[in-house]
Enzyme design. Sequence first.
Site, PDB file in Angstrom:
ATOM      1  N   ARG A 114      -1.593   3.933  13.040  1.00 12.89           N
ATOM      2  CA  ARG A 114      -0.213   3.620  13.406  1.00 12.89           C
ATOM      3  C   ARG A 114       0.530   4.913  13.718  1.00 12.89           C
ATOM      4  O   ARG A 114       0.442   5.883  12.974  1.00 12.89           O
ATOM      5  CB  ARG A 114       0.509   2.886  12.267  1.00 12.89           C
ATOM      6  CG  ARG A 114       0.033   1.452  12.087  1.00 12.89           C
ATOM      7  CD  ARG A 114       0.796   0.718  11.015  1.00 12.89           C
ATOM      8  NE  ARG A 114       0.236  -0.600  10.795  1.00 12.89           N
ATOM      9  CZ  ARG A 114       0.555  -1.408   9.789  1.00 12.89           C
ATOM     10  NH1 ARG A 114       1.459  -1.016   8.909  1.00 12.89           N
ATOM     11  NH2 ARG A 114      -0.010  -2.589   9.658  1.00 12.89           N
ATOM     12  N   ARG A 137       2.905   7.039   4.223  1.00 11.06           N
ATOM     13  CA  ARG A 137       3.056   6.607   5.617  1.00 11.06           C
ATOM     14  C   ARG A 137       2.272   7.572   6.508  1.00 11.06           C
ATOM     15  O   ARG A 137       2.823   8.532   7.043  1.00 11.06           O
ATOM     16  CB  ARG A 137       4.539   6.599   5.988  1.00 11.06           C
ATOM     17  CG  ARG A 137       4.886   5.715   7.172  1.00 11.06           C
ATOM     18  CD  ARG A 137       6.380   5.785   7.464  1.00 11.06           C
ATOM     19  NE  ARG A 137       7.183   5.295   6.353  1.00 11.06           N
ATOM     20  CZ  ARG A 137       7.527   4.015   6.179  1.00 11.06           C
ATOM     21  NH1 ARG A 137       7.119   3.116   7.049  1.00 11.06           N
ATOM     22  NH2 ARG A 137       8.262   3.656   5.145  1.00 11.06           N
ATOM     23  N   GLU A 154       6.315  -1.088  -0.993  1.00 12.10           N
ATOM     24  CA  GLU A 154       5.450  -2.140  -0.439  1.00 12.10           C
ATOM     25  C   GLU A 154       4.009  -1.666  -0.287  1.00 12.10           C
ATOM     26  O   GLU A 154       3.755  -0.615   0.291  1.00 12.10           O
ATOM     27  CB  GLU A 154       6.006  -2.594   0.914  1.00 12.10           C
ATOM     28  CG  GLU A 154       5.215  -3.717   1.563  1.00 12.10           C
ATOM     29  CD  GLU A 154       4.275  -3.206   2.633  1.00 12.10           C
ATOM     30  OE1 GLU A 154       3.096  -3.609   2.600  1.00 12.10           O
ATOM     31  OE2 GLU A 154       4.706  -2.399   3.472  1.00 12.10           O
ATOM     32  N   SER A 166       1.377  -7.307   2.215  1.00  8.85           N
ATOM     33  CA  SER A 166       2.248  -8.284   2.874  1.00  8.85           C
ATOM     34  C   SER A 166       1.452  -9.551   3.168  1.00  8.85           C
ATOM     35  O   SER A 166       0.380  -9.477   3.775  1.00  8.85           O
ATOM     36  CB  SER A 166       2.813  -7.731   4.184  1.00  8.85           C
ATOM     37  OG  SER A 166       3.740  -6.701   3.934  1.00  8.85           O
ATOM     38  N   ARG A 200      -2.689   4.434   0.564  1.00  8.84           N
ATOM     39  CA  ARG A 200      -1.365   4.124   0.014  1.00  8.84           C
ATOM     40  C   ARG A 200      -1.436   3.591  -1.412  1.00  8.84           C
ATOM     41  O   ARG A 200      -0.621   3.963  -2.267  1.00  8.84           O
ATOM     42  CB  ARG A 200      -0.657   3.115   0.912  1.00  8.84           C
ATOM     43  CG  ARG A 200       0.688   2.644   0.353  1.00  8.84           C
ATOM     44  CD  ARG A 200       1.398   1.677   1.260  1.00  8.84           C
ATOM     45  NE  ARG A 200       1.920   2.346   2.446  1.00  8.84           N
ATOM     46  CZ  ARG A 200       2.917   1.870   3.186  1.00  8.84           C
ATOM     47  NH1 ARG A 200       3.493   0.737   2.860  1.00  8.84           N
ATOM     48  NH2 ARG A 200       3.331   2.522   4.255  1.00  8.84           N
TER      49      ARG A 200
END
Length: 422
Positions: free
Chosen positions: A259, A274, A348, A351, A389
């Site tokens: 990403r 991130r 987070e 999801s 993460r």
Amino acid sequence: MLDIKFIRDNIDLVKEAARKKHITVDLDRLVELDEKRKSMMVDIEAKRAEQNAASEKITNATQSERDVLIGSMKTLKDALAKEEEKLKPVMQEWHTLMVQVPNVPDITVPDGESDADNQEIRTVGDIPQFSFTPKSHVDLMTSLDMLDLERGTKVAGFRGYFLKGMGVRLNMALWHFVYDYFQTHRPEYVPMMVPSLVRKEPFIGTGYLPQSEEDLYKTQDNEYLAGTAEVAMMGYYMDEVLDEAQLPMKFLAFSPCFRREAGSHGKDTKGIMRVHEFYKIEQVVLCQASHEESVKFHEELTANVEAMMQALEIPYHVVVNCGADIGLGQVKKYDIESWVPSENKYRETHSASYFHDFQTRRLNIRYKDKEGKMRFVHSLNNTAAATPRLLISLIENNQREDGSIAIPKILQPYMGVEVITR
């Protein structure tokens, strides 16, 4: 993608969905274009039928009749070509608007302006009370030679990193734990290793294009690097008709992920929260076209993650995402957020979403029901583990005053040690 008939018949509902999700799309223009499209298609089909009829007449006609018919067919063919050419820009604009139309969120999805308006459902696990000021994962991992950000940036650029030694072993221990958990408790989830370099069509089908193109890496061959195994996994059955007896179909898909984080300038620039390159194990479910089935599996996907988080002894809470914090295609979404002691808040890590037939309509994944009617399957997904993460909460919640890290009991067999020390 929603059915155009559903959009036309429920225009106010779809407008409300766009408002709730804070998505701008000209639905009135779409309906106007659809009227024009249908009218032009009627004319084109009539000319095609006339052309076919003339072709049949030519077969049995005399030479003189054939010459007349061929002449009239040429005129008809030219007129048909002009109509088809006029239809092209209409269809292009129609399709551009269609892929911007959001799915209708569930009535239980709260209103909100951002992720700050997500609503907590439950909190699980005790937040650790340290007798010292907890260190960040960066300080802990660097001091234990588990992470090298400086050389990561030198080699890979901004947000680059190297995992080292026990950092690699802990990362891989999480992967092994997840697969063993599913093999023991959820063996119906089929392990899959899927490509991260994917053609454009699955990205459009899953809703990542055109809306999220700025976050995708694109190759010179007009392919993209996926930020989740969901994209390739959903493309697996693209343009296929499934056997209803096979449903539900459940997968545990692994892939490297990429990403650009283009919309995250200035956010989490330090550490491994991130990063541009990471790894995900993704749960994906295809089920019958039933809202009740989708809701049931949405809860199952979430429960799978919660069971693993509890086994890892990581404190977390579950939130239901507000309208502004769910994507174009989601009907409803839960975030599982893990406690990060150095930040004194939850972040987070997972999801869970369901889409009804939004993705499968775009991808043309169907099945024939018991009445013989062709229907689009429903799709769902949820992160099983995203690394590195997930290491952040795992490490920070298990730190000791001397800078060592206790390994949760469930991971000790994979690590061969109980504590990571200098």
